[in-house]
Design a protein around this motif. Structure first.
Motif, PDB file in Angstrom:
ATOM      1  N   SER A   1       0.617   4.305  -1.499  1.00 43.93           N
ATOM      2  CA  SER A   1       0.158   5.679  -1.647  1.00 43.93           C
ATOM      3  C   SER A   1       0.521   6.476  -0.402  1.00 43.93           C
ATOM      4  CB  SER A   1      -1.351   5.728  -1.887  1.00 43.93           C
ATOM      5  OG  SER A   1      -2.049   5.045  -0.874  1.00 43.93           O
TER       6      SER A   1
ATOM      7  N   LYS B   1       0.868  -1.183   0.000  1.00 44.32           N
ATOM      8  CA  LYS B   1       0.000   0.000   0.000  1.00 44.32           C
ATOM      9  C   LYS B   1       0.904   1.232   0.000  1.00 44.32           C
ATOM     10  CE  LYS B   1      -3.858  -2.192   2.458  1.00 44.32           C
ATOM     11  NZ  LYS B   1      -4.675  -2.220   3.706  1.00 44.32           N
TER      12      LYS B   1
ATOM     13  N   SER C   1      -1.738   6.022   2.926  1.00 47.40           N
ATOM     14  CA  SER C   1      -2.271   4.676   3.168  1.00 47.40           C
ATOM     15  C   SER C   1      -2.170   4.215   4.615  1.00 47.40           C
ATOM     16  CB  SER C   1      -1.555   3.667   2.266  1.00 47.40           C
ATOM     17  OG  SER C   1      -0.180   3.578   2.599  1.00 47.40           O
TER      18      SER C   1
ATOM     19  N   HIS D   1      -6.057   2.945  -1.191  1.00 45.15           N
ATOM     20  CA  HIS D   1      -5.593   1.920  -0.253  1.00 45.15           C
ATOM     21  C   HIS D   1      -6.327   1.931   1.083  1.00 45.15           C
ATOM     22  CE1 HIS D   1      -1.550   1.770  -2.547  1.00 45.15           C
ATOM     23  NE2 HIS D   1      -2.168   0.636  -2.750  1.00 45.15           N
ATOM     24  N   CYS D   2      -7.318   2.781   1.256  1.00 53.29           N
ATOM     25  CA  CYS D   2      -8.022   2.887   2.540  1.00 53.29           C
ATOM     26  C   CYS D   2      -9.514   2.611   2.364  1.00 53.29           C
ATOM     27  CB  CYS D   2      -7.798   4.263   3.169  1.00 53.29           C
ATOM     28  SG  CYS D   2      -6.082   4.620   3.582  1.00 53.29           S
TER      29      CYS D   2
END
Length: 639
Positions: A419, A417, A422, A561-562
């Motif tokens: 980004s 993850k 994230s 990513h969340c």
């Protein structure tokens, strides 16, 4: 993946917004070549469409006109690796002309076959088919940010029915029977022919590309036995799933076959490129997981992936490249990669997990049948990788592997993850680095234990001593992990996503915890707690695992990513559940991925929304290697 690792650029031009919209494009890939178009087969300037070869866009426009008009799109489908588009021209009442456009992509080549048929009883003295082309030579960073090069001029490139152009990537267009003309940046291929009623016209044109400076090439040797593997894996499944599973496996294996590539210096060692269009190159983490998912079918992709990465293992301290001795690389490009705040060197090592994953894959490939002489040949790289995992990976000496970008222009987050936003606490705050991710500790534990097994079996007397030390180190890591990572909220116990710079548990509930299953870092009771937590409805969307639970304040269904769903992430968890004996939980998650495959014709994209209904993520790449390989893990769970 690095496309979302930095915040989106502040520019919000129409071109930049359009370049991010990938979910509805039709993508055909044969690494290192990829073609992307809209639903009718056209490639329109100012957007992401085009033909790329080894990270160079060789065509930025490919528009088809029939008697000066754009045909009306009717349908599209895949026939094996080829894309087929069907369109029509409206007559007085019913469609009068039907056009089939078949696009075949092979490494270094795109071929379009145009078949035109009259649908009425008219004889036509002349119909005119015209293809309008343009090229800009842009790289993926320029395309994604909406700042492509100006198109090149074709004015001096036409010779008969061929055109040659380009720099390091040389291009040749062949259009038998066509009249070719250049108007500045526009190249027109024009056919004018009669069409008697009941007859059809078949025309072809071809783009050939050769690369003198790229880092990646098409691999030598035969491709994947798609039909054989699909039939075998389908036959092993529960009969209740076979009819739905077979098309998913077949499409996924065709996509994986299209993403086989090699480095220019090792053309005999094929690996799977991460995905199309932005990641059609060697990515350590992605290529390792994809090969690991395929181990049940064949150990050879794993072996060649291991050798390819070993050949570029870190040998020096280089902060700009995030290189350290023993470390496995993150990504390989033909030149410096620039995208918004990111500036990455051609060989970049900014990954905290690929080194441990390399060790884990070496062990698993050995167990799956990789010959011992091939495994033994990689023992020097194994020793170096284990030294990094148990040493330099822990940069501050707290007993856990962590990362921090020291350059200001590398990846802010260096787990899968990756980004910039994230890693978030339950209340939504972003954690500050150095960051010690939960799954990385599991990978490190598994690498130490399984690396010890390899050294003790295949190594020297000194290696046997080192194997004992590695097992002691892994036991200590498991104890430290148990003391520091476990959280409790409202009577619910679960591992934290990470430890932040102050060594505080980042207490959000995420899919990352599922990566711990099967690594040996959890006790049997802890595995049971994690397995039960994963399939609760705030994490399990019914269409795969959300990356973050809906109960966390940082959750958003369309966050990269969340809160979104990544099929490879779900597949890693399914794999771990199966290793731990949690077969019902694994089947439940696999059924969710199968439902998505049913809807999308078997091609799973990079990610989709975390909603309970299937909603695309607009910038999702497809095909993506580890998304495609997820089908093989799901098939195991559906037996």
């Amino acid at each position: 993946m690095i496309s979302q690792s930095a915040p989106h650029p502040t520019r919000t031009t129409r071109s930049a917004r359009a370049a991010a919209a990938l979910h509805d494009l039709v993508t055909t890939v044969a690494a290192p070549t990829v073609a992307m178009s809209d639903a009718c087969g056209d490639m329109v300037p100012g957007r992401a469409e085009g033909v790329l070869h080894a990270d160079v866009r060789t065509l930025s426009r490919n528009e088809l006109l029939l008697d000066g008009e754009t045909p009306m799109p009717l349908a599209r489908h895949f026939d094996g690796p080829d894309a087929v588009f069907v369109s029509a021209v409206q007559g007085a009442k019913d469609p009068a002309l039907r056009l089939q456009r078949r696009r075949g992509v092979r490494p270094g080549e795109l071929t379009e076959t145009l078949t035109l048929r009259g649908l009425d009883d008219q004889d036509r003295d002349e119909v005119v088919l015209e293809v309008v082309l343009e090229s800009d030579g842009s790289d993926p960073g320029q395309i994604k940010s909406g700042t492509p090069n100006e198109p090149l001029s074709f004015s001096d490139a036409v010779s008969g029915d061929t055109v040659e152009f380009g720099g390091e990537v040389r291009c040749r267009i062949e259009a038998p029977g066509a009249g070719l003309s250049a108007e500045g940046s526009l190249l027109r291929l024009r056919w004018a022919q009669s069409l008697p009623r009941g007859q059809e016209i078949v025309l072809r044109w071809r783009l050939r590309m050769s690369d003198s400076g790229g880092a990646v090439v098409a691999p030598r040797g035969a491709g994947l036995p798609v039909a054989e593997w699909s039939q075998t894996l389908t036959a092993q499944a529960d009969p209740a799933y076979r009819r739905r599973l077979e098309p998913w496996l077949t499409r996924s294996l065709h996509d994986l076959d299209g993403m086989r590539m090699a480095t220019a210096d090792r053309p005999e060692d094929a690996f799977f490129a991460a995905g199309a269009p932005w990641y059609l190159t060697l990515f350590g983490r992605d290529s390792l997981w994809t090969a690991r998912f395929l181990l049940e079918a064949d150990w050879r992709p794993a072996a060649s992936t291991l050798r390819t990465l070993a050949a570029r293992q870190g040998v020096r301290e280089d902060a700009a490249a995030a290189e350290q001795p023993g470390k496995i690389m993150h990504e390989l490009r033909r030149g410096t990669y620039v995208m918004a705040e990111l500036t990455l060197p051609p060989l970049y090592f900014g990954t905290i997990d690929a080194t441990a994953l390399w060790v884990c894959l070496l062990h698993d490939a050995w167990r799956a049948g990789m010959p011992e002489d091939q495994v033994a040949a990689l023992l020097p790289q194994l020793r170096a990788a284990l030294a990094w995992v148990t040493g330099a990976a822990d940069s501050d000496g707290d007993g856990f592997a962590e990362y921090l970008d020291a350059t200001g222009h590398g990846l802010a987050n260096q787990g899968w993850k990756d980004s910039a936003d994230s890693v978030r606490f339950h209340d939504g705050r972003q954690a500050e680095g150095p960051i010690a991710l939960v799954e990385v500790q599991g990978y490190a534990h598994e690498a130490a234990v399984h690396g010890a097994d390899l050294l003790a079996t295949l190594g020297s007397r000194e290696d046997a001593v080192e194997a004992g030390r590695l097992r002691e180190w892994a036991a200590g890591l498991a104890n430290r992990f148990r003391q520091r990572f476990w959280c409790e909220r409202d009577g619910d116990r679960f591992p934290a996503l990470a430890l932040d710079a102050q060594k505080r548990p980042v207490d959000s509930v995420t899919s990352n915890i599922g990566h711990l299953l099967g690594t040996g870092i959890l006790s049997a009771e802890e595995e049971r707690l994690v397995a039960a937590r994963l399939v609760r409805p705030d994490l399990d969307s019914g269409l795969g695992l959300r990356t973050m639970a809906t109960s966390d304040h940082g959750y958003s269904p369309l966050s990269y990513h969340c809160g979104s769903v990544w099929p490879h992430d779900t597949a890693i968890v399914i794999r771990g559940l199966l290793v731990g004996g949690f077969t019902e939980e694994a089947r439940k998650l696999a059924e969710g991925l199968l439902a998505v495959a049913d809807t999308l014709g078997g091609r799973l994209p990079e990610l989709w929304s975390g909603d309970e209904q299937l909603i695309p993520y607009p910038a999702a790449c497809h095909p993506q290697a580890w998304s495609a390989a997820a089908a093989l893990i799901a098939a195991r769970a559906l037996r």
